[in-house]
Design an enzyme around this catalytic site. Structure first.
Site, PDB file in Angstrom:
ATOM      1  N   HIS A  12     -28.073 -16.168 -53.214  1.00  0.00           N
ATOM      2  CA  HIS A  12     -28.321 -15.025 -52.312  1.00  0.00           C
ATOM      3  C   HIS A  12     -28.960 -15.507 -51.005  1.00  0.00           C
ATOM      4  O   HIS A  12     -30.012 -15.019 -50.595  1.00  0.00           O
ATOM      5  CB  HIS A  12     -29.200 -13.953 -52.987  1.00  0.00           C
ATOM      6  N   ARG A  23     -22.127  -7.887 -52.861  1.00  0.00           N
ATOM      7  CA  ARG A  23     -22.995  -7.556 -53.988  1.00  0.00           C
ATOM      8  C   ARG A  23     -22.278  -7.908 -55.291  1.00  0.00           C
ATOM      9  O   ARG A  23     -21.058  -7.763 -55.396  1.00  0.00           O
ATOM     10  CB  ARG A  23     -23.335  -6.058 -54.008  1.00  0.00           C
TER      11      ARG A  23
HETATM   12  P1  NDP Z   1     -22.084  -1.489 -43.402  1.00  0.00           P
HETATM   13  O1  NDP Z   1     -22.641  -0.249 -44.018  1.00  0.00           O
HETATM   14  O2  NDP Z   1     -22.197  -1.668 -41.933  1.00  0.00           O
HETATM   15  O3  NDP Z   1     -20.529  -1.627 -43.773  1.00  0.00           O
HETATM   16  C1  NDP Z   1     -20.014  -1.312 -45.013  1.00  0.00           C
HETATM   17  C2  NDP Z   1     -18.500  -1.348 -44.942  1.00  0.00           C
HETATM   18  O4  NDP Z   1     -17.973  -1.090 -46.259  1.00  0.00           O
HETATM   19  C3  NDP Z   1     -17.925  -0.261 -44.013  1.00  0.00           C
HETATM   20  O5  NDP Z   1     -16.813  -0.759 -43.321  1.00  0.00           O
HETATM   21  C4  NDP Z   1     -17.500   0.826 -45.011  1.00  0.00           C
HETATM   22  O6  NDP Z   1     -16.424   1.624 -44.576  1.00  0.00           O
HETATM   23  C5  NDP Z   1     -17.029  -0.034 -46.171  1.00  0.00           C
HETATM   24  N1  NDP Z   1     -17.023   0.766 -47.401  1.00  0.00           N
HETATM   25  C6  NDP Z   1     -18.052   1.384 -48.013  1.00  0.00           C
HETATM   26  N2  NDP Z   1     -17.627   2.046 -49.106  1.00  0.00           N
HETATM   27  C7  NDP Z   1     -16.289   1.828 -49.176  1.00  0.00           C
HETATM   28  C8  NDP Z   1     -15.273   2.252 -50.066  1.00  0.00           C
HETATM   29  N3  NDP Z   1     -15.557   3.047 -51.119  1.00  0.00           N
HETATM   30  N4  NDP Z   1     -14.013   1.854 -49.826  1.00  0.00           N
HETATM   31  C9  NDP Z   1     -13.709   1.073 -48.749  1.00  0.00           C
HETATM   32  N5  NDP Z   1     -14.627   0.631 -47.863  1.00  0.00           N
HETATM   33  C10 NDP Z   1     -15.902   1.006 -48.083  1.00  0.00           C
HETATM   34  O7  NDP Z   1     -22.766  -2.712 -44.165  1.00  0.00           O
HETATM   35  P2  NDP Z   1     -23.032  -4.199 -43.627  1.00  0.00           P
HETATM   36  O8  NDP Z   1     -21.772  -4.730 -43.062  1.00  0.00           O
HETATM   37  O9  NDP Z   1     -24.255  -4.235 -42.801  1.00  0.00           O
HETATM   38  O10 NDP Z   1     -23.390  -4.942 -45.008  1.00  0.00           O
HETATM   39  C11 NDP Z   1     -22.451  -5.012 -46.067  1.00  0.00           C
HETATM   40  C12 NDP Z   1     -23.144  -5.485 -47.323  1.00  0.00           C
HETATM   41  O11 NDP Z   1     -23.470  -6.866 -47.216  1.00  0.00           O
HETATM   42  C13 NDP Z   1     -24.509  -4.841 -47.605  1.00  0.00           C
HETATM   43  O12 NDP Z   1     -24.353  -3.553 -48.171  1.00  0.00           O
HETATM   44  C14 NDP Z   1     -25.108  -5.813 -48.567  1.00  0.00           C
HETATM   45  O13 NDP Z   1     -24.701  -5.455 -49.872  1.00  0.00           O
HETATM   46  C15 NDP Z   1     -24.465  -7.148 -48.184  1.00  0.00           C
HETATM   47  N6  NDP Z   1     -25.425  -8.114 -47.622  1.00  0.00           N
HETATM   48  C16 NDP Z   1     -25.579  -9.324 -48.241  1.00  0.00           C
HETATM   49  C17 NDP Z   1     -26.444 -10.276 -47.747  1.00  0.00           C
HETATM   50  C18 NDP Z   1     -26.562 -11.617 -48.394  1.00  0.00           C
HETATM   51  O14 NDP Z   1     -27.399 -12.424 -47.992  1.00  0.00           O
HETATM   52  N7  NDP Z   1     -25.759 -11.924 -49.378  1.00  0.00           N
HETATM   53  C19 NDP Z   1     -27.262 -10.015 -46.553  1.00  0.00           C
HETATM   54  C20 NDP Z   1     -27.028  -8.718 -45.974  1.00  0.00           C
HETATM   55  C21 NDP Z   1     -26.142  -7.807 -46.498  1.00  0.00           C
HETATM   56  P3  NDP Z   1     -16.575   2.592 -43.293  1.00  0.00           P
HETATM   57  O15 NDP Z   1     -16.593   1.643 -42.112  1.00  0.00           O
HETATM   58  O16 NDP Z   1     -15.358   3.410 -43.338  1.00  0.00           O
HETATM   59  O17 NDP Z   1     -17.870   3.333 -43.469  1.00  0.00           O
END
Ligand code: NDP
Length: 308
Positions: A271, A223
């Site tokens: 995107h 993002r």
């Molecule tokens: P998930 O919710 O499965 O994973 C998020 C990860 O981020 C987890 O490992 C989580 O940690 C970690 N995280 C969240 N907050 C923190 C923090 N404060 N500090 C450290 N680590 C953190 O999401 P997805 O993998 O499914 O997707 C990730 C992002 O990809 C989406 O939120 C979206 O923004 C983006 N996206 C972009 C697309 C594009 O076309 N560009 C398409 C689809 C998604 P923990 O494992 O400990 O919970």
């Protein structure tokens, strides 16, 4: 017969309906899809409201709202969303992201630009093997862990960072503030796959960028808000960051006058890193309806207090 209301743009209704109907049949879900049911009679909402958000306050008997997007930052700000909300975790979307990430990592790892432009001439210097290239992934959720493992299978030396401790085969996993510093310090190529939350805003800023190896490459399919744009531009201009390939931005579409467009060391992709695929994602929607009807917990339910 269950009533499933689609709150999505008309083209999504047209594209998805045949896939959803086939998935319902396959899962044994007896449901009628519609766009103008009386909200009080709706059992499930399929939600991807284009720009902006929709008023969900009338859906008082709705058992779950099923999102078609992976990201949730705008949806969870909708105060009328009081029903359980499941975000989309779709095998097609994951595959697409893995392809985008590995493609762009390989581009930079192999130094392809110098040969595509002819700039390298007959410079016969081979890139290091992947086993000697350090790649960091911030975010080890569905997309980050799939990307990390795909890169590890290509032999890259992969380190990842998440909020809670993780263990992934062939990936060095870190968490917490100290863990972030360790991943940044060793990442020649860094991939951002964190969600956008108040905690993750400006994860890459002047201080954290300065921790990275000089000339590091940044890929941001996560993002836009994960990066302080001005700090990134300054780091690019002084060579601290060698290149940034950005798929997500604070304002989308990226405004025509944004300096990222013209910067020689920035690649903008609009995107497109990954998309939810109706053919695979419809089965996830059907499975979730089946589960709720069978009084099983919803898959991929978002924790609104955590922000993802
Ligand atoms: P998930 O919710 O499965 O994973 C998020 C990860 O981020 C987890 O490992 C989580 O940690 C970690 N995280 C969240 N907050 C923190 C923090 N404060 N500090 C450290 N680590 C953190 O999401 P997805 O993998 O499914 O997707 C990730 C992002 O990809 C989406 O939120 C979206 O923004 C983006 N996206 C972009 C697309 C594009 O076309 N560009 C398409 C689809 C998604 P923990 O494992 O400990 O919970």
């Amino acid at each position: 017969m269950l009533k499933v209301q689609m709150i999505t743009p008309a083209e999504v209704v047209a594209n998805w309906s045949p896939h959803l109907e086939a998935a319902f049949e396959e899962a044994g879900v007896t449901a009628k899809l519609g766009t103008d049911f009386d909200p009080e009679e709706v059992d499930y909402v399929i939600y991807a409201p284009g720009g902006g958000s929709a008023d969900l306050s009338g859906y008082v008997n709705t058992k779950a709202v099923l999102g078609l997007w992976a990201g949730v930052e705008s949806i969870i700000k909708n105060e009328t969303l009081t029903q359980p909300y499941a975000r989309m975790v779709d095998e097609g979307l994951t595959e697409g992201m893995v392809e985008w990430v590995t493609g762009h990592v390989l581009r930079h790892h192999l130094g392809m630009d110098a040969h595509i432009t002819g700039r390298a001439g007959w410079d016969h210097s081979p890139p290091p093997l992947a086993r000697h290239r350090k790649v960091g992934i911030l975010g080890l959720g569905v997309l980050g862990s799939a990307s990390a493992q795909a890169l590890a299978r290509l032999n890259f030396a992969v380190a990842g960072w998440s909020r809670s401790p993780k263990a992934l085969p062939e990936v060095a996993c870190f968490h917490g503030d100290a863990g972030l510093a360790q991943v940044l310090e060793q990442s020649e190529i860094l991939v951002l796959l964190l969600p956008s939350t108040p905690e993750t805003e400006n994860t890459l800023n002047a201080e954290t960028l300065a921790r990275m190896p000089e000339g590091a490459v940044i890929l941001n399919p996560g993002r836009g808000a994960l990066i302080d744009d001005d700090a990134l531009l300054a780091a690019l201009d002084r060579g601290q960051v060698g290149h940034a390939t950005l798929d997500t931005f604070r304002v989308e579409p990226l405004p025509e006058d944004h300096p990222f467009w013209a910067h020689p060391h920035v690649t903008v992709t609009p995107h497109i890193a990954s998309e939810t695929r109706p053919e695979t994602a419809s089965t996830v929607v059907a499975e979730n309806i089946s589960r709720v009807e069978a009084r099983q917990p919803l898959l991929h339910e978002v924790d609104k207090s955590r922000g993802y």
